[in-house]
Each structure stands twice: as structure tokens, then as C-alpha cells.
Motif scaffolding. Structure first.
Motif, PDB file in Angstrom:
ATOM      1  N   ASN A 271       2.325   1.689  -3.541  1.00 46.94           N
ATOM      2  CA  ASN A 271       1.316   2.122  -4.516  1.00 46.94           C
ATOM      3  C   ASN A 271       0.816   3.538  -4.245  1.00 46.94           C
ATOM      4  O   ASN A 271       0.439   4.259  -5.163  1.00 46.94           O
ATOM      5  CB  ASN A 271       0.150   1.133  -4.550  1.00 46.94           C
ATOM      6  N   ARG A 272       0.837   3.933  -2.981  1.00 48.40           N
ATOM      7  CA  ARG A 272       0.395   5.292  -2.640  1.00 48.40           C
ATOM      8  C   ARG A 272       1.450   6.338  -3.019  1.00 48.40           C
ATOM      9  O   ARG A 272       1.145   7.376  -3.577  1.00 48.40           O
ATOM     10  CB  ARG A 272       0.108   5.363  -1.134  1.00 48.40           C
ATOM     11  N   GLU A 273       2.709   6.029  -2.735  1.00 55.56           N
ATOM     12  CA  GLU A 273       3.785   7.007  -2.974  1.00 55.56           C
ATOM     13  C   GLU A 273       4.186   7.076  -4.445  1.00 55.56           C
ATOM     14  O   GLU A 273       4.812   8.048  -4.856  1.00 55.56           O
ATOM     15  CB  GLU A 273       5.008   6.674  -2.119  1.00 55.56           C
ATOM     16  N   LYS A 274       3.866   6.048  -5.208  1.00 57.56           N
ATOM     17  CA  LYS A 274       4.206   5.994  -6.640  1.00 57.56           C
ATOM     18  C   LYS A 274       5.652   6.424  -6.914  1.00 57.56           C
ATOM     19  O   LYS A 274       5.917   7.366  -7.666  1.00 57.56           O
ATOM     20  CB  LYS A 274       3.256   6.876  -7.449  1.00 57.56           C
TER      21      LYS A 274
ATOM     22  N   ALA B  87       0.836  -1.205   0.000  1.00 54.00           N
ATOM     23  CA  ALA B  87       0.000   0.000   0.000  1.00 54.00           C
ATOM     24  C   ALA B  87       0.874   1.259   0.000  1.00 54.00           C
ATOM     25  O   ALA B  87       0.580   2.228  -0.706  1.00 54.00           O
ATOM     26  CB  ALA B  87      -0.926  -0.004   1.207  1.00 54.00           C
ATOM     27  N   ILE B  88       1.966   1.242   0.780  1.00 52.93           N
ATOM     28  CA  ILE B  88       2.873   2.404   0.833  1.00 52.93           C
ATOM     29  C   ILE B  88       3.456   2.659  -0.562  1.00 52.93           C
ATOM     30  O   ILE B  88       3.453   3.784  -1.056  1.00 52.93           O
ATOM     31  CB  ILE B  88       4.004   2.176   1.874  1.00 52.93           C
TER      32      ILE B  88
END
Ligand SMILES: [Zn+2]
Length: 253
Positions: free
Chosen positions: A142-145, A139-140
Motif C-alpha cells: 500500500n505504501r509503494e503503490k 503495508a509495503i
């Protein structure tokens, strides 16, 4: 032409009571100013169109924009907390070796002006269960891209003889494959005798579930006594961190 006429009429009204020649002169002057503005305006418009829609200048503009922004990378120190990862033949815990190397990579990368997001910065895991922990790491990322995520791990094998750092990438990620090749080569700086090659994988959860290029760097084998001793040695950890940092910088070029 509509604007020009309007401008002349306006000037004409202002000087209605003045000298007829003065009115004409001001009218001509106004027209000249408008013409100059029109020529400069069309030149600027041409330059803008060329820069943004034509040939090589577009690439230069894109490169400049990229340099202006700070690139973001994610560094993931594998395992943590109640999950020790592999346990070395010298009793070293993988989670500790991962964290030591990851933190060194972080400070080296920050010195290079790269923004680093860490999935963990201390000995704790990041969730209560292994499944939640893995989900949160994904999740980290994919969120930070980030432009690249680097997951630091240590390997283990049944036999003592196997050793050497190895980089894994997702089978279906071209970006991951390229980064893994670059990183595998960069790691030779820490261990020039290493003959391992970057390897594709399509089963690791982190590789499968992430949406950006991700590489897993297995820095060495904790099952090989000589290598396990090197992996807990601060100088070797520094050499590995420098090699990983050089690899990341090459990936960002
Ligand atoms: Zn691991």
C-alpha cells in the motif's frame, strides 16, 4: 492594442530627437514584430490546447509519460523465517522455493527496466509474528503503490494427484482479475499441460487489505511428488520465473 501603443511610444521617446521618418519606420517595425509574435503565440496556444484537451493526442501524451516513468512492481516471496509455509512430500520448504523463484523474477524484471520492490530478499521473515508479518507485507504494497503486486507461493493438497500452477485474485478487483487471467496463460510456457484456471478469492488477507491489483501465484503443488521435485529444480524455477516475468510484462502493456 494597449501594449502596441506603449511600445510605439517608447520607441518614439528614444528617438525623439531623431529623424521623423526614422521614428515612424521604427514604430511600424515594432508593430510588425508584435503582430508576428501574436500570430506565433496563438498558434502555440492552439497546439497546446489541442494536445492536452482534444482526442487521440491526449492518449499518446499519456502513453509517452508512462513510458518515461519506470513502472514499479512489488514481488512478495511468501512466508520466511520461522514460518516455512507448506512442507513438500520431498521435504522441500515452501518459503525456500518462493524465495528462489521471487529472486529470479526480480532480476529478470530489472533487466526489462522495471523497478522491483521485494517484501523480503533473504530467508528471514519480515516480522516476529505471522499476523505482524502479513500486516507488514500489506503495508509495503500500500505504501509503494505498484502497478501490480505478485505474491509467490506453493500449494498443497490432501491427495497426491492434484498439480499445476494456479493464480488467485481478489473477487472485487477488476485489475486483479485481468492480471490473473494474463498470468495464468503466461504460466503455460513453463508447464503446457496445466489446465488450472485463475480463481477469485475474497478471504485471503493480502487480497482483501491491499489497495492495488494483487495476484497470488501458486506455482505448483508440493503435495505432488513429481511437481515437488520440479519445484526444487533450478531449471524449472528459471522457466517459472521467465513465465511470471512475461506475464507481468503483458500486464504492464
Ligand atoms: Zn504459501
Amino acid at each position: 492594442m494597449k501594449e502596441t501603443s506603449f511600445f510605439c511610444i517608447y520607441i518614439g521617446i528614444v528617438y525623439e530627437k531623431g529623424d521623423v521618418f526614422l521614428r515612424r519606420k521604427i514604430g511600424i517595425l515594432g508593430l510588425l514584430i508584435l503582430l508576428v509574435c501574436a500570430v506565433i503565440g496563438s498558434q502555440k496556444a492552439g497546439e497546446y490546447l489541442y494536445k492536452n484537451y482534444m482526442g487521440s493526442d491526449t492518449k499518446e501524451t499519456a502513453a509517452e509519460a508512462k513510458q518515461g516513468e519506470k513502472p514499479v512492481i512489488v514481488i512478495d516471496a511468501g512466508h520466511g523465517g520461522s514460518d516455512p509455509g507448506k512442507v513438500g512430500v520431498n521435504k522441500a520448504l515452501e518459503k525456500d522455493v518462493n524465495l528462489a523463484i521471487a529472486n529470479k523474477v526480480k532480476s529478470l524484471m530489472e533487466k526489462q527496466g522495471v523497478k522491483v520492490i521485494m517484501t523480503r530478499e533473504d530467508e528471514n521473515g519480515i516480522a516476529n509474528s505471522k499476523a505482524e508479518d502479513m500486516k507488514e507485507r500489506v503495508a509495503i504494497i500500500n505504501r509503494e503503490k505498484p502497478v501490480l503486486a505478485v505474491s509467490i507461493h506453493q500449494n498443497s493438497y490432501g491427495g497426491e494427484s492434484i498439480h499445476g500452477a494456479q493464480v488467485f485474485y481478489y473477487t472485487h478487483s477488476k485489475g486483479g482479475e485481468k492480471a490473473a487471467g494474463i498470468m495464468q496463460e503466461a504460466l503455460l510456457a513453463a508447464d503446457p499441460d496445466n489446465t488450472r484456471q485463475a480463481k477469485a478469492n475474497d478471504t485471503y488477507y493480502m487480497l482483501k487489505k491491499t489497495e492495488v491489483p494483487v495476484i497470488i501465484v501458486e506455482c505448483g503443488f508440493l503435495s505432488n511428488y513429481e511437481e515437488a521435485e520440479k519445484l526444487v529444480n533450478e531449471e524449472y524455477q528459471d522457466a517459472l520465473a521467465e513465465a511470471v516475468c512475461a506475464g507481468i510484462l503483458k500486464c504492464l502493456e
